[in-house]
Write an enzyme that holds these catalytic residues in place. Sequence first.
Site, mmCIF file in Angstrom:
data_model
loop_
_atom_site.group_PDB
_atom_site.id
_atom_site.type_symbol
_atom_site.label_atom_id
_atom_site.label_comp_id
_atom_site.label_asym_id
_atom_site.label_seq_id
_atom_site.Cartn_x
_atom_site.Cartn_y
_atom_site.Cartn_z
ATOM 1 N N VAL A 16 46.046 36.630 42.584
ATOM 2 C CA VAL A 16 46.807 38.151 42.589
ATOM 3 C C VAL A 16 47.330 38.396 44.095
ATOM 4 O O VAL A 16 48.376 38.828 44.259
ATOM 5 C CB VAL A 16 45.573 39.074 42.007
ATOM 6 C CG1 VAL A 16 46.155 40.610 42.303
ATOM 7 C CG2 VAL A 16 45.566 38.880 40.181
ATOM 8 N N THR A 122 40.083 43.772 39.322
ATOM 9 C CA THR A 122 39.854 44.417 37.945
ATOM 10 C C THR A 122 38.378 44.998 38.186
ATOM 11 O O THR A 122 37.603 43.942 38.416
ATOM 12 C CB THR A 122 39.990 43.356 36.694
ATOM 13 O OG1 THR A 122 41.562 43.170 36.806
ATOM 14 C CG2 THR A 122 39.777 44.224 35.437
ATOM 15 N N LEU A 152 49.801 40.930 35.976
ATOM 16 C CA LEU A 152 50.519 39.692 36.121
ATOM 17 C C LEU A 152 49.809 38.540 35.160
ATOM 18 O O LEU A 152 48.516 38.742 35.103
ATOM 19 C CB LEU A 152 50.838 39.094 37.642
ATOM 20 C CG LEU A 152 49.539 38.782 38.252
ATOM 21 C CD1 LEU A 152 49.023 37.501 37.871
ATOM 22 C CD2 LEU A 152 50.119 38.854 40.020
ATOM 23 N N GLU A 154 49.038 34.505 34.885
ATOM 24 C CA GLU A 154 49.183 33.325 35.612
ATOM 25 C C GLU A 154 50.294 32.412 34.707
ATOM 26 O O GLU A 154 50.352 32.150 33.458
ATOM 27 C CB GLU A 154 47.860 32.409 35.564
ATOM 28 C CG GLU A 154 47.137 33.168 36.633
ATOM 29 C CD GLU A 154 45.566 32.491 36.474
ATOM 30 O OE1 GLU A 154 45.541 31.546 36.354
ATOM 31 O OE2 GLU A 154 44.804 33.368 37.087
ATOM 32 N N LYS A 203 43.748 48.775 32.429
ATOM 33 C CA LYS A 203 43.542 47.483 32.557
ATOM 34 C C LYS A 203 42.648 46.787 31.692
ATOM 35 O O LYS A 203 42.894 45.909 31.043
ATOM 36 C CB LYS A 203 43.066 47.271 34.075
ATOM 37 C CG LYS A 203 42.917 45.677 34.674
ATOM 38 C CD LYS A 203 44.045 44.957 34.035
ATOM 39 C CE LYS A 203 43.615 43.350 34.253
ATOM 40 N NZ LYS A 203 45.229 42.457 34.106
ATOM 41 N N GLY A 252 44.856 29.337 17.721
ATOM 42 C CA GLY A 252 44.487 28.172 18.140
ATOM 43 C C GLY A 252 43.272 28.129 18.401
ATOM 44 O O GLY A 252 42.423 28.516 17.451
ATOM 45 N N CYS A 259 40.432 35.907 33.213
ATOM 46 C CA CYS A 259 40.660 37.306 33.085
ATOM 47 C C CYS A 259 40.180 37.977 31.505
ATOM 48 O O CYS A 259 39.169 38.488 31.496
ATOM 49 C CB CYS A 259 41.779 37.941 33.142
ATOM 50 S SG CYS A 259 42.442 37.977 34.809
HETATM 51 N N1 LIG Z 1 44.260 35.835 38.018
HETATM 52 C C1 LIG Z 1 44.741 36.475 37.068
HETATM 53 O O1 LIG Z 1 45.590 36.318 36.291
HETATM 54 C C2 LIG Z 1 44.632 38.145 37.345
HETATM 55 C C3 LIG Z 1 45.368 38.910 36.812
HETATM 56 C C4 LIG Z 1 45.291 40.393 36.863
HETATM 57 C C5 LIG Z 1 44.089 40.864 37.587
HETATM 58 N N2 LIG Z 1 43.400 39.853 38.072
HETATM 59 C C6 LIG Z 1 42.161 40.483 38.989
HETATM 60 O O2 LIG Z 1 42.348 40.288 40.313
HETATM 61 C C7 LIG Z 1 41.283 40.001 40.741
HETATM 62 C C8 LIG Z 1 41.540 38.544 41.702
HETATM 63 O O3 LIG Z 1 41.780 37.603 40.858
HETATM 64 P P1 LIG Z 1 42.154 36.140 41.125
HETATM 65 O O4 LIG Z 1 42.357 35.556 40.230
HETATM 66 O O5 LIG Z 1 43.446 36.359 42.214
HETATM 67 O O6 LIG Z 1 40.886 35.840 42.131
HETATM 68 P P2 LIG Z 1 40.807 34.481 43.052
HETATM 69 O O7 LIG Z 1 39.479 33.999 42.935
HETATM 70 O O8 LIG Z 1 42.160 33.446 42.853
HETATM 71 O O9 LIG Z 1 41.147 35.270 44.375
HETATM 72 C C9 LIG Z 1 40.133 35.830 45.258
HETATM 73 C C10 LIG Z 1 40.390 35.878 46.762
HETATM 74 O O10 LIG Z 1 39.668 36.716 47.334
HETATM 75 C C11 LIG Z 1 38.953 36.007 48.324
HETATM 76 N N3 LIG Z 1 37.949 36.896 48.746
HETATM 77 C C12 LIG Z 1 36.532 37.172 48.495
HETATM 78 N N4 LIG Z 1 36.085 37.980 49.165
HETATM 79 C C13 LIG Z 1 36.526 38.306 50.233
HETATM 80 C C14 LIG Z 1 36.332 39.327 51.304
HETATM 81 N N5 LIG Z 1 35.290 39.744 51.228
HETATM 82 N N6 LIG Z 1 37.578 39.480 52.000
HETATM 83 C C15 LIG Z 1 38.587 38.860 52.008
HETATM 84 N N7 LIG Z 1 38.955 37.971 50.889
HETATM 85 C C16 LIG Z 1 37.975 37.726 49.993
HETATM 86 C C17 LIG Z 1 38.628 34.581 47.919
HETATM 87 O O11 LIG Z 1 38.393 33.685 49.113
HETATM 88 C C18 LIG Z 1 39.884 34.369 47.374
HETATM 89 O O12 LIG Z 1 40.807 33.718 48.101
HETATM 90 C C19 LIG Z 1 40.089 40.028 39.877
HETATM 91 O O13 LIG Z 1 39.334 40.857 39.905
HETATM 92 C C20 LIG Z 1 40.818 39.620 38.655
HETATM 93 O O14 LIG Z 1 40.195 40.022 37.338
HETATM 94 C C21 LIG Z 1 43.445 38.618 37.969
#
Ligand SMILES: NC(=O)c1ccc[n+]([C@@H]2O[C@H](COP(=O)([O-])OP(=O)(O)OC[C@H]3O[C@@H](n4cnc5c(N)ncnc54)[C@H](O)[C@@H]3O)[C@@H](O)[C@H]2O)c1
Length: 431
Positions: A16, A122, A152, A154, A203, A252, A259
Amino acid sequence: MTSKREPIGVIGTGYVGLVTAAGFAELGNDVYCIDIDVAKIDGLKQGVIPIWEPGLAELVEKHRDRLHFSTDLADALEHARLLFVAVGTPPTYSGDADLSAVHSVVASMPASDRHALVMKSTVPVGTGETIKRAFEETGKPGFRYVSCPEFLKEGTAVPDFLEPDRVVVGDDGDWAGDAVVDLYAPLDAPLVRTDIASAEMVKLASNAFLATKISFINEIANVCEETGADVTEVARGMGLDDRIGPKFLQAGIGFGGSCFPKDVSALKQLAGNSGYHFQLLNAVIEVNELQKRRVIGKLHKYLGELPGRRIALLGLAFKPNTDDMREASSLVLSARLQAAGAEVAVYDPVAEDEARDLIHGVRFAADALDCVRDADAVVLVTEWDEFKALDWAQAAEAMAGTLVIDGRNALDPAAVRAAGLVYEGVGRTPG
Ligand SMILES: NC(=O)c1ccc[n+]([C@@H]2O[C@H](COP(=O)([O-])OP(=O)(O)OC[C@H]3O[C@@H](n4cnc5c(N)ncnc54)[C@H](O)[C@@H]3O)[C@@H](O)[C@H]2O)c1
């Protein structure tokens, strides 16, 4: 886009965070990206993109001059007043969201009347209130807070950022909410501006609804198998109804990913913690768990006992066009098959590196044909295009047996059968 756009900060450069950063850079913002993962930031500084997401590497490269990577929060605080938070909120053992990364970000904020946290992660409903209270109690009452949940997907994250179905902004009606609305204005997306708790709930409820739709069609598929109907025809007939729509009606072997499983579980826990028993979500979760295991039942049906049987799993990522292995069905399937004594070969076009840390005792094949070599049965787990285009005559020649289980109803049954193979989909009529 011109320099009039304000610099922003993004804390957490995962799926994200990095997409958000690159997306805003495309809109003309300078973006100060912060992560605690030193290797990730070092790589990003050198143009190494830590995830596989179509179009992302190109966008980051295009805007190298606007994207600034650092492990030092002070860099973002100095240049930006809006700090987007995109750190992980994985599930705890109880199923609640683990907010430790979010709270650590909150705790690291200085007292300031100039800054606002904009929550993209989230989080459970009520988190915004808790964070605002924490700011008050720690002598930082001027720090503003905005909820701006991310939707978004993935695999299509870049276009999803640039052409969102909607932008949701939950705030207290102060400068920070206005600034976030302004930031998104060029995207011309429908705006839902609301209170913080409602934005948080949009969300969770959206993901829970989509997961419910998937579990619903999976149960219909299971009944189709008992009654001789074909779920792909049923879904087509249902989806043409405007009130229902065709999306998320593909039966499926269940949903996975970073998520849906965790957000459904977090909403169920949130409801439970507030004294409400969310019955429907219990069923959604249970159906999803059982759905993966039905593959094992089908293998037994055709092959009998599984010890010594060779099973090929095509696809490991939780869905195509990503390398994300979080809660992927392949994890459950490979473990269950090995527990049943089967020999498992696996192949994924991009997720192998991620998978090697998570799946042990299997043979990682070099390509799809190598994966199906000598297999008694092939299971399509992730519907990558290259599997849909597989030459089934060649596959049949390489296989020892004849069974193809299409766990995503993505293959052409006629093409599979024309190669002399047995096709078994999910909720589809046997040939
Ligand atoms: N992946 C998706 O499709 C998606 C879609 C919508 C919402 N979300 C939400 O967005 C959030 C992030 O998801 P993601 O998939 O990007 O996670 P991710 O694990 O890919 O990325 C999280 C990042 O945060 C960093 N991090 C952790 N603690 C930190 C800190 N204290 N300071 C700075 N950086 C720190 C980690 O090193 C990592 O790079 C989650 O809450 C998820 O539910 C994800």
